[in-house]
Design an enzyme around this catalytic site. Structure first.
Site, mmCIF file in Angstrom:
data_model
loop_
_atom_site.group_PDB
_atom_site.id
_atom_site.type_symbol
_atom_site.label_atom_id
_atom_site.label_comp_id
_atom_site.label_asym_id
_atom_site.label_seq_id
_atom_site.Cartn_x
_atom_site.Cartn_y
_atom_site.Cartn_z
ATOM 1 N N LYS A 27 124.353 68.609 -105.296
ATOM 2 C CA LYS A 27 123.410 67.810 -104.502
ATOM 3 C C LYS A 27 123.647 66.317 -104.717
ATOM 4 O O LYS A 27 123.777 65.548 -103.762
ATOM 5 C CB LYS A 27 121.977 68.168 -104.937
ATOM 6 C CG LYS A 27 120.916 67.158 -104.509
ATOM 7 C CD LYS A 27 119.514 67.603 -104.904
ATOM 8 C CE LYS A 27 119.022 67.113 -106.227
ATOM 9 N NZ LYS A 27 118.591 65.703 -106.268
ATOM 10 N N ARG A 127 109.477 55.186 -111.185
ATOM 11 C CA ARG A 127 110.906 55.082 -110.822
ATOM 12 C C ARG A 127 111.129 53.674 -110.285
ATOM 13 O O ARG A 127 111.142 53.452 -109.077
ATOM 14 C CB ARG A 127 111.288 56.132 -109.779
ATOM 15 C CG ARG A 127 110.900 57.570 -110.081
ATOM 16 C CD ARG A 127 111.823 58.289 -111.020
ATOM 17 N NE ARG A 127 113.203 58.464 -110.605
ATOM 18 C CZ ARG A 127 113.680 59.495 -109.921
ATOM 19 N NH1 ARG A 127 112.872 60.446 -109.527
ATOM 20 N NH2 ARG A 127 114.968 59.590 -109.635
ATOM 21 N N ARG A 410 114.834 72.128 -102.364
ATOM 22 C CA ARG A 410 115.376 70.769 -102.252
ATOM 23 C C ARG A 410 116.730 70.673 -102.938
ATOM 24 O O ARG A 410 117.584 69.877 -102.530
ATOM 25 C CB ARG A 410 114.423 69.760 -102.911
ATOM 26 C CG ARG A 410 113.204 69.464 -102.091
ATOM 27 C CD ARG A 410 112.454 68.311 -102.687
ATOM 28 N NE ARG A 410 113.355 67.182 -102.885
ATOM 29 C CZ ARG A 410 113.074 66.130 -103.641
ATOM 30 N NH1 ARG A 410 111.927 66.045 -104.254
ATOM 31 N NH2 ARG A 410 113.940 65.154 -103.765
HETATM 32 C C1 EPZ Z 1 119.681 60.115 -110.845
HETATM 33 O O1 EPZ Z 1 118.428 59.501 -110.617
HETATM 34 C C2 EPZ Z 1 119.570 61.500 -110.280
HETATM 35 N N1 EPZ Z 1 119.254 61.424 -108.864
HETATM 36 C C3 EPZ Z 1 118.465 62.254 -111.006
HETATM 37 O O2 EPZ Z 1 118.467 63.567 -110.518
HETATM 38 C C4 EPZ Z 1 118.766 62.270 -112.506
HETATM 39 O O3 EPZ Z 1 117.667 62.857 -113.171
HETATM 40 C C5 EPZ Z 1 118.969 60.861 -113.012
HETATM 41 O O4 EPZ Z 1 119.980 60.187 -112.226
HETATM 42 C C6 EPZ Z 1 119.413 60.789 -114.460
HETATM 43 O O5 EPZ Z 1 120.586 61.514 -114.633
HETATM 44 C C7 EPZ Z 1 120.216 61.252 -107.980
HETATM 45 O O6 EPZ Z 1 121.401 61.136 -108.300
HETATM 46 C C8 EPZ Z 1 119.800 61.244 -106.549
HETATM 47 P P1 EPZ Z 1 118.501 56.532 -113.127
HETATM 48 P P2 EPZ Z 1 118.256 57.929 -110.755
HETATM 49 O O7 EPZ Z 1 118.328 55.330 -112.283
HETATM 50 O O8 EPZ Z 1 119.523 57.275 -110.400
HETATM 51 C C9 EPZ Z 1 115.615 53.422 -115.164
HETATM 52 C C10 EPZ Z 1 117.385 65.526 -109.757
HETATM 53 O O9 EPZ Z 1 116.511 66.345 -110.089
HETATM 54 N N2 EPZ Z 1 115.759 52.511 -114.019
HETATM 55 O O10 EPZ Z 1 119.854 56.809 -113.684
HETATM 56 O O11 EPZ Z 1 117.043 57.575 -110.004
HETATM 57 C C11 EPZ Z 1 114.863 54.701 -114.825
HETATM 58 O O12 EPZ Z 1 113.480 54.500 -114.807
HETATM 59 C C12 EPZ Z 1 117.239 64.135 -110.160
HETATM 60 O O13 EPZ Z 1 118.377 65.805 -109.090
HETATM 61 C C13 EPZ Z 1 115.233 51.240 -114.109
HETATM 62 O O14 EPZ Z 1 114.638 50.855 -115.124
HETATM 63 O O15 EPZ Z 1 118.009 57.791 -112.288
HETATM 64 C C14 EPZ Z 1 115.326 55.613 -115.915
HETATM 65 O O16 EPZ Z 1 114.599 55.386 -117.090
HETATM 66 C C15 EPZ Z 1 115.914 63.575 -110.245
HETATM 67 N N3 EPZ Z 1 115.359 50.395 -113.041
HETATM 68 C C16 EPZ Z 1 116.766 55.173 -116.163
HETATM 69 O O17 EPZ Z 1 116.897 53.884 -115.552
HETATM 70 C C17 EPZ Z 1 116.001 50.772 -111.912
HETATM 71 O O18 EPZ Z 1 116.097 49.939 -110.981
HETATM 72 C C18 EPZ Z 1 117.826 56.072 -115.596
HETATM 73 O O19 EPZ Z 1 117.445 56.496 -114.287
HETATM 74 C C19 EPZ Z 1 116.557 52.054 -111.831
HETATM 75 C C20 EPZ Z 1 116.416 52.914 -112.908
#
Ligand code: EPZ
Length: 431
Positions: A27, A127, A410
């Site tokens: 996905k 998020r 999903r």
């Molecule tokens: C990606 O989400 C995946 N989604 C998530 O998959 C996955 O859980 C996650 O990476 C971690 O591996 C997709 O690829 C569509 P992050 P993402 O930004 O990119 C913080 C699933 O079930 N952060 O790497 O949204 C954030 O809060 C899912 O398939 C900021 O602080 O995750 C977190 O603590 C859900 N500011 C950390 O970074 C920002 O602007 C890592 O999250 C962005 C993120």
């Protein structure tokens, strides 16, 4: 569809599943490749795309912007991109899916403007999108926010390459800024980038179509901006889903014998296979498959502490199924979720099933096992916890009903059909 539910007859702790289960396309790789179509002068073709709700949502958004999406045959999509597209992401569609944010990079870099609502998605905690916004600003975009809508525009029409440091490695921010930098002026460097396999896979595809990206998969990524890409040069082959692979591996370790996971890339789940081996599961890794032949009963396995980390660490997306696993091993385990703060609330439902889990704080729980689980009626809170409930229901004694199957659809294609193939008694019941 939201009102469909799964009926599962539990095995009461027996290891009765066997045979092969095939992993579908990832996905989180397919969604980014679909979004990348906007970087192309012609369009792209993708294959091995999973038939899941999130792919439908992404394609609905792309169609609403003006991309022509056609589903050629099972798993194969062709996207053709006209010279101009709408640049405002529709609220209703974008708020349904967090991954819609990755569209902002290609739209902004190609058309010099984009507007979008704060993205929605799973209920796994706050998020933020600050890394995206500050990255775009560093590349020359102006950002304004009115109520819940962000509007970005680039005064001279084209983003400029620059050096960007992420305070945290974010998967989607890394992918979005790689795509933005692909059409920008000059070189962009992303430091402290995320290293998840999907990032290298996206970069390899873009490079094969004319982009110049180096270092994807490492902490520093260098992108030399250029013109539009061309999709006649390559087809995006969606890699196998590592989270599905890991979830099936956990299911097999709990309830399987002679249980094979096919069409997977074992290298992408080493953090899990290493831990399973450490607690006593015999994991036999092939090139594209993983075999669990002589499984010890989980109650004879030892407990282990886990801590979710960015790749190559233990994935947060496997934290919920792993917690189910730890309810069945002997001893005490600490589960430490370091990535998201709202991703442990599902444990209350496992406790109602009979698990012994104590929350220490929003990031940590203690699991004591083994504890027999009892079937229940429950609601799938998000796709990963939803699949964890399916696994818990399979292990439990008695029947379970899992509502809100839409949340599982999903991310997992026709999961019940594939589970039935290895012996799970699961039915989908209409509204
Ligand atoms: C990606 O989400 C995946 N989604 C998530 O998959 C996955 O859980 C996650 O990476 C971690 O591996 C997709 O690829 C569509 P992050 P993402 O930004 O990119 C913080 C699933 O079930 N952060 O790497 O949204 C954030 O809060 C899912 O398939 C900021 O602080 O995750 C977190 O603590 C859900 N500011 C950390 O970074 C920002 O602007 C890592 O999250 C962005 C993120």
């Amino acid at each position: 569809m939201a009102r469909e539910r799964f009926l599962i007859k539990g095995l009461g702790g027996a290891q009765a599943l066997s045979g092969s289960i095939a992993v579908k396309g990832a996905k989180n790789a397919a969604l980014k490749a679909l979004a990348s179509s906007i970087l192309f002068e012609d369009g792209i073709t993708l294959n091995n795309v999973p038939d899941i709700e999130d792919v439908k949502r992404m394609n609905d958004i792309l169609s609403a912007l003006g991309v022509v999406v056609s589903n050629k045959k099972e798993g194969e999509y062709a996207l053709s991109v006209p010279g101009t597209l709408a640049t405002d992401l529709p609220v209703d569609l974008a708020q349904k899916m967090r991954a819609s944010i990755v569209l902002t990079g290609p739209i902004l870099s190609r058309f010099g403007k984009v507007s979008f609502p704060h993205p929605g998605g799973c209920v796994i905690g706050e998020r933020p999108i600050d890394l995206f916004l500050s990255g775009f600003e560093a590349m020359g975009a102006r950002v304004t926010r009115e109520s819940d809508r962000y509007t970005l525009f680039v005064p001279d029409g084209r983003l400029s390459g620059t050096s960007i440091f992420f305070k945290k490695p974010s998967v989607t921010a890394t992918e979005t800024l790689i795509m933005a930098a692909t059409l920008a002026k000059g070189e962009t460097i992303i430091k402290n980038a995320a290293r998840e396999p999907e990032i290298g896979i996206l970069a390899d595809f873009l490079n094969s179509c004319g982009a110049r990206i180096r270092g994807a998969g490492d902490a520093n990524i260098y992108i030399e901006g250029g013109g539009l890409l061309s999709g006649v040069r390559d087809v995006f082959h969606t890699p196998s889903d590592r989270i599905e692979t890991g979830s099936f591996l956990i299911l097999g370790a709990l309830a399987g014998v002679n249980f094979e996971i096919k069409n997977c890339n074992p290298k992408h789940v080493e953090a899990l296979t290493e831990i399973l081996r450490q607690v006593g599961v015999a994991v036999d890794v092939g090139k594209n498959s993983i075999m669990l032949s002589k499984n010890a009963h989980p109650s004879s396995l030892t407990s282990v502490d886990i801590e979710t980390r960015e790749y190559p660490g233990f994935p947060t997306d496997l934290q919920a199924p792993m917690t189910v696993f730890l309810t069945q091993t002997s001893g005490q385990s600490l589960v430490f979720e370091t990535i998201f703060e709202g991703r442990l609330s599902y444990v209350e439902e496992l406790v109602r099933m009979g698990a012994d889990i104590k929350a220490l704080d929003p990031h940590r729980v203690i699991v004591r096992g083994p504890k027999a689980l009892k079937g229940r009626e429950m609601e799938s809170p998000d796709l990963r916890a939803g699949l964890a409930f399916v696994i818990a229901a399979i292990v439990a004694k008695g029947d379970s009903v899992i509502h809100n199957v839409y949340n599982i659809d999903r991310g997992y294609e026709k999961i019940e059909e594939r589970l039935r193939g290895v012996g799970v008694d699961i039915k989908r019941i209409g509204p």
